[in-house]
Design an enzyme around this catalytic site. Sequence first.
Site, PDB file in Angstrom:
ATOM      1  N   MET A 109       3.503 -12.465  -7.867  1.00 53.49           N
ATOM      2  CA  MET A 109       2.390 -12.445  -6.923  1.00 53.49           C
ATOM      3  C   MET A 109       1.062 -12.769  -7.611  1.00 53.49           C
ATOM      4  O   MET A 109       0.975 -12.845  -8.833  1.00 53.49           O
ATOM      5  CB  MET A 109       2.310 -11.074  -6.245  1.00 53.49           C
ATOM      6  CG  MET A 109       3.553 -10.724  -5.439  1.00 53.49           C
ATOM      7  SD  MET A 109       3.499  -9.064  -4.726  1.00 53.49           S
ATOM      8  CE  MET A 109       2.161  -9.251  -3.535  1.00 53.49           C
ATOM      9  N   HIS A 110       0.032 -12.980  -6.795  1.00 54.67           N
ATOM     10  CA  HIS A 110      -1.385 -13.036  -7.205  1.00 54.67           C
ATOM     11  C   HIS A 110      -1.815 -14.319  -7.912  1.00 54.67           C
ATOM     12  O   HIS A 110      -3.012 -14.544  -8.095  1.00 54.67           O
ATOM     13  CB  HIS A 110      -1.751 -11.859  -8.123  1.00 54.67           C
ATOM     14  CG  HIS A 110      -1.315 -10.519  -7.649  1.00 54.67           C
ATOM     15  ND1 HIS A 110      -1.774  -9.956  -6.478  1.00 54.67           N
ATOM     16  CD2 HIS A 110      -0.468  -9.603  -8.195  1.00 54.67           C
ATOM     17  CE1 HIS A 110      -1.224  -8.763  -6.325  1.00 54.67           C
ATOM     18  NE2 HIS A 110      -0.428  -8.527  -7.349  1.00 54.67           N
ATOM     19  N   ASP A 151       7.576 -10.895  -5.067  1.00 59.44           N
ATOM     20  CA  ASP A 151       8.750 -10.436  -5.816  1.00 59.44           C
ATOM     21  C   ASP A 151       9.136  -8.994  -5.507  1.00 59.44           C
ATOM     22  O   ASP A 151      10.317  -8.677  -5.374  1.00 59.44           O
ATOM     23  CB  ASP A 151       8.556 -10.648  -7.314  1.00 59.44           C
ATOM     24  CG  ASP A 151       7.255 -10.060  -7.857  1.00 59.44           C
ATOM     25  OD1 ASP A 151       6.480  -9.440  -7.098  1.00 59.44           O
ATOM     26  OD2 ASP A 151       6.998 -10.236  -9.064  1.00 59.44           O
TER      27      ASP A 151
END
Length: 487
Positions: A77-78, A233
């Site tokens: 992520m991110h 995830d």
Amino acid sequence: MYLGIDLGTSGVKVILLTQDGQVKATQSSPLSVSRPQELWSEQDPESWWQATDNAMLALAKEHSLRDVKAVGLSGQMHGATLLGQQNQILRPAMLWNDGRSYAECNALQNHCPEAQSITGNLIMPGFTAPKLLWVKQHEPDVFAQIHKVLLPKDYLRFRMTGDFATDVSDASGTLWLDMEQRCWSERMLQATGLSIEQMPKVFEGSEITGELHKDIAQRWKMPIVPIVAGGGDNAAGAVGMGIIKEQQTMLSLGTSGVIFSVSDGFTANPEAALHSFGHAIPNTWHTMSVILSAASCLNWVVKLTQYASVEIALAAVENNQKSSSSVIFLPYLSGERTPHNDANAKGVFWGMTHETTPTDLVAAVLEGVSFALLDGLDAVRSAQPISDSIDVIGGGAKSQYWLQLLADVCNVPMAYREGGDVGPALGAARLAALSIQGRGGSYDTALHDICSKPELVKMYQPNPKKTALYLDKKERFQSLYQRIKGL
């Protein structure tokens, strides 16, 4: 059958899931991380695509993919993946554990004091929004060229389908999502100088976002099939483990360490540095604590101590357990999120003597990561109740010694289930199955059938004597950070 593709930090993993929910085959391809400066953590998005292609070609070589019905995506992520007007990559992607934007976090908070009420989360360097402010401040020429901002797995989607799309759970980690409404917040985007037109369209996890390109389908020797939104995830890993109902809780022991617990509707507790995100299941949310370095600490200390492998180091610890060892490890090699929200936190070994051995250092790392996860578990408990046992996934969960240590330190039974080593990819494949089997008003039935908990391999029960022994060390672990954090 169904495909699940998981873009992790250390590699891409693909799995083939049968109609009855069994993992038929897996393949993986490694990735490396670039750290050109302190607090920086980057990857080239092209390397993601090459690793995915390599894993898929290897899978297609071993197994026929002609019966695949849909593909689901999961990923780290991110990450800020920036594309220009011609859809070219503008710069390396800044990853989830990139801590350079801590100054921009303060600027964003001052500019948008209502951020917590919109997003339900503290502004942290790991999130995507402050990364974009850093680019705007330090690389204005790059910022001016931005046509689309994509999360890592959604760059793979673009390469597979040509579509710009994401899912609610992954979008939750950007600080641009209105968490309760599950859609982009114009206010948060405006605060970082972006528009909704520069964002991918947001879907729920099992919704279809497009179809596989004909040329990619031919290359991978499979039909042109739907691609579903998938999940970040951790949300995908939770779907893989059947963590879809209120209070059900999971621990992910991967590069990072996560406590993930499904909440009763949207709840927020940003003061504890908790994340409040949408789940990959519609109308479902979760509370999550994150430590930035978990199994990555183990890989680091194995190299440091020059053990031949992680397995050999773990065996040495298990064969040489010393309750009297005073060595304490703070696992903040990439800074920390929960509960400290401190990008400048550092890793520390404390309590060494002439008698300290390499094995003691490895043992201290396993304990230190476990104590940090307990900090995260306590933060989650401050916001909501959790289940009576915790399901564990991730590469670190392969170690029976570490699973028992976690049970003892946290004083909670830890369950290891089938598929725990491929949790996010399994969840992505399950979301793909849900997109096909959940049509025509049978979604709830399909959700129950597809996303049940996998078969239990082993339950690790806490040892009360060891739990008591770890209590004093845990208190010293927590005190150590407080005493040195200003240095």
